[in-house]
Write an enzyme that holds these catalytic residues in place. Structure first.
Site, PDB file in Angstrom:
ATOM      1  N   HIS A   1      37.643  44.514  43.588  1.00  0.00           N
ATOM      2  CA  HIS A   1      37.859  43.476  42.575  1.00  0.00           C
ATOM      3  C   HIS A   1      36.592  42.640  42.493  1.00  0.00           C
ATOM      4  CE1 HIS A   1      40.332  40.786  40.045  1.00  0.00           C
ATOM      5  NE2 HIS A   1      39.507  39.860  40.503  1.00  0.00           N
ATOM      6  N   CYS A   2      36.016  42.575  41.305  1.00  0.00           N
ATOM      7  CA  CYS A   2      34.730  41.908  41.114  1.00  0.00           C
ATOM      8  C   CYS A   2      34.935  40.533  40.484  1.00  0.00           C
ATOM      9  CB  CYS A   2      33.814  42.761  40.230  1.00  0.00           C
ATOM     10  SG  CYS A   2      32.208  42.003  39.916  1.00  0.00           S
ATOM     11  N   ILE A   3      34.478  39.487  41.172  1.00  0.00           N
ATOM     12  CA  ILE A   3      34.645  38.135  40.638  1.00  0.00           C
ATOM     13  C   ILE A   3      33.723  37.897  39.441  1.00  0.00           C
ATOM     14  CG2 ILE A   3      35.388  37.203  42.862  1.00  0.00           C
ATOM     15  CD1 ILE A   3      32.559  36.099  43.228  1.00  0.00           C
TER      16      ILE A   3
END
Length: 326
Positions: A98-100
């Site tokens: 999951h990429c912020i």
């Protein structure tokens, strides 16, 4: 990026040639384009409608992914290489992480856009830093005729730093932004190279964490394997066929909590006696098809590896935790 470009470009735009202006516009525009595509693309959200499709994309390797596992939140069988994201609250096909920065997961549907985003951002930071340093050096040269950024010993290190500081002060916006770009570039390149390294290994960030856990368990003697019979009965619901992937798992590998072989009531597939696995080099990664095919799997939708089944076998089984190939 937007603030830095606003501080950087207006004050020096008149100093650019037409070719440089074209290169600047292209370099600045591409990260925004790939950022939009990475955010807008479906990362591979698994729904009841497309569940059967994602179940057939990859075979179970019987190491990291075993058939019959069910997502307790979504309520359906977990496709191979998928993961439930606690932030997105959905299962992601071929989940990487999951990429912020894109406020979404990186998975089967947008992994290629994420790689292009990293590549374009790395080029932007590098080009911006070098171009800014060139412009500042040109200004310095007008006042210090013997100035050369490539020969600091000519001035002495102390004076070399002082002259650079003077050059930055002549255009604070350009100097500060160029310095920021130069300091940021190694970080972006590091993330890009690590991402490409995982592609080379035929694994994802999520899977690399799983392999690291297996590596620790192997060192403790808690991992066992046995053969999967080629004529075993396969439940087509729990383990559907994957015609596009020519490589199938030949062994099942599990980890136990007590260092003893799995008991009969664990109902693990395979036949014969359990053998202890001590090293990662003894485990095959069936998702590693070689660098170019790994890239095709990311950049070419539904690439059919099955058509290459008669080709010579590629060297597989490379994991991030290994010191050398088999």
């Amino acid at each position: 990026m937007s603030v830095g470009e606003y501080l950087y470009l207006p004050s020096v735009w008149h100093r650019f040639s037409n070719l440089t202006r074209f290169a600047v516009v292209l370099t600045v525009a591409l990260p925004y384009l790939f950022l939009y595509l990475a955010c807008a693309a479906d990362p591979g959200y698994i729904t009841p409608t497309n569940h059967a499709y994602y179940m057939s994309l990859y075979p179970y390797d019987h190491v990291l992914y075993h058939p019959g596992a069910e997502c307790k939140t979504c309520g359906f069988l977990k496709p191979p290489r998928s993961k439930h994201c606690s932030i997105c609250k959905r299962c992601i096909a071929k989940a990487d992480h999951h990429c912020i920065f894109i406020n979404s997961c990186v998975g089967y549907g947008n992994h290629h856009w994420f790689i292009l985003l990293l590549s374009s951002t790395a080029v932007l930071c590098t080009y911006g830093g070098l171009l800014g340093a060139t412009l500042l050096s040109s200004t310095i040269k007008q006042h210090f005729l013997e100035w050369s950024p490539w020969h600091p010993a000519r001035h002495g290190w102390g004076m070399y730093v002082v002259i650079w500081g003077w050059g930055v002060q002549t255009n604070i916006s350009l100097g500060a932004t160029s310095l920021l770009a130069g300091l940021t570039a190694p970080l972006v390149w590091g993330l890009l190279l690590y991402t490409l390294y995982l592609v080379y290994c035929g694994t994802t960030t999520n899977e690399s964490f799983k392999w690291s856990v297996y590596k620790d368990d192997m060192e403790d003697g808690f991992v066992f394997s046995r053969t999967l019979p080629p004529t075993r009965e396969i439940d087509p619901v729990q383990e559907p066929s994957c015609p596009r992937w020519p490589v199938k798992s030949e062994t099942v590998i599990v980890s136990t909590d007590d260092g003893k072989p799995p008991s009969a009531n664990m109902q693990v597939a395979g036949e014969g006696t359990w053998e202890r696995v001590w090293k990662m080099k003894d485990v095959e990664n069936i998702y590693d098809m070689g660098l170019w095919d790994n890239l095709r799997d990311i950049f070419v939708t539904d690439y059919d590896f099955g058509a290459k089944a008669d080709d010579p076998p590629v060297e597989r089984g490379w994991h991030p935790n290994r010191s050398k190939r088999n």
